[in-house]
Design a protein around this motif. Structure first.
Motif, PDB file in Angstrom:
ATOM      1  N   ASP A 126       1.059  -1.107   0.093  1.00  0.00           N
ATOM      2  CA  ASP A 126      -0.407  -0.132  -0.095  1.00  0.00           C
ATOM      3  C   ASP A 126       0.735   1.367  -0.361  1.00  0.00           C
ATOM      4  O   ASP A 126       0.420   2.065  -0.736  1.00  0.00           O
ATOM      5  CB  ASP A 126      -0.801  -0.016   1.159  1.00  0.00           C
ATOM      6  N   LYS A 130       0.917   4.065  -3.054  1.00  0.00           N
ATOM      7  CA  LYS A 130       0.313   5.513  -2.222  1.00  0.00           C
ATOM      8  C   LYS A 130       1.373   6.459  -3.273  1.00  0.00           C
ATOM      9  O   LYS A 130       0.859   7.428  -3.461  1.00  0.00           O
ATOM     10  CB  LYS A 130       0.383   5.257  -1.189  1.00  0.00           C
ATOM     11  N   GLN A 133       1.439   6.447  -6.039  1.00  0.00           N
ATOM     12  CA  GLN A 133       0.584   7.530  -7.483  1.00  0.00           C
ATOM     13  C   GLN A 133       1.148   8.606  -7.021  1.00  0.00           C
ATOM     14  O   GLN A 133       0.634  10.185  -8.117  1.00  0.00           O
ATOM     15  CB  GLN A 133      -0.776   7.615  -6.611  1.00  0.00           C
ATOM     16  N   GLU A 134       1.821   9.273  -5.632  1.00  0.00           N
ATOM     17  CA  GLU A 134       1.219  10.758  -5.623  1.00  0.00           C
ATOM     18  C   GLU A 134       3.260  11.054  -6.404  1.00  0.00           C
ATOM     19  O   GLU A 134       2.962  12.161  -6.828  1.00  0.00           O
ATOM     20  CB  GLU A 134       2.243  10.794  -3.999  1.00  0.00           C
TER      21      GLU A 134
END
Length: 181
Positions: A126, A130, A133-134
């Motif tokens: 995760d 994340k 994506q950021e």
């Protein structure tokens, strides 16, 4: 000498993905997390030690391949997921991009990420996704001339700090209890 510790992830990418931004995002994660750019060496007495590599001098290679059908893609993904790492000479992460080109106008792209368990576990998935994506959002905005701000906290500890804490924590009676269990 085994693939038992590999953690593979495969994603079909959107047709509008900007591969340069994805490349920058992945390399930023490797730069951010020291363990993803650490080699495990062994001295003449058999003692292991870590060597942290500089991503400017030793960038992560993103492998790019073309495949012509799903069977070939599956074969390549299986081969990649079963890669035998030489952790003394290569990063514990492998990134591959596969472009599926066939007789139609379909040009699907698949991202393969294989990380050795020495540097990654289920909890890390995760966090990795994340951050991917950021960073991708950041580089996309930057490439489009928009305001580009990262929404990631500074890392106050690295994996080696956790490993050192764990080694000190698991001593004496606490270690004996675990061994007896």
């Amino acid at each position: 000498g085994t693939n038992a510790y590999n953690i593979p992830m495969v994603f079909k990418l959107s047709s509008d993905i900007a591969l340069d931004n994805l490349n920058n995002a992945i390399n930023s994660i490797v730069t951010r997390h020291e363990i993803l750019r650490t080699l495990i060496k062994e001295d003449n007495e058999g003692n292991t030690y870590q060597v942290l590599k500089d991503t400017d001098k030793y960038p992560l290679e993103i492998i790019k391949r073309r495949v012509t059908n799903l069977s070939q893609l599956d074969s390549e993904l299986t081969k990649e997921a079963n890669h035998i790492y030489d952790l003394s000479n290569e990063y514990p992460i492998r990134i591959s991009l596969y472009t599926l080109t066939n007789n139609t106008q379909d040009h699907s792209t698949y991202l393969s990420i294989v990380i050795h368990h020495i540097a990654f576990d289920g909890w890390s998935t995760d966090i990795f996704l994340k951050e991917l994506q950021e960073y991708y959002r950041y580089y996309k905005n930057k490439s489009e001339g928009l305001e580009a701000k990262l929404n990631l906290a500074n890392l106050v500890i690295q994996y080696k700090d956790f490993a050192l804490w764990q080694r000190h924590y698991l001593t004496g009676p606490r270690l004996e209890k675990q061994i007896n269990y």
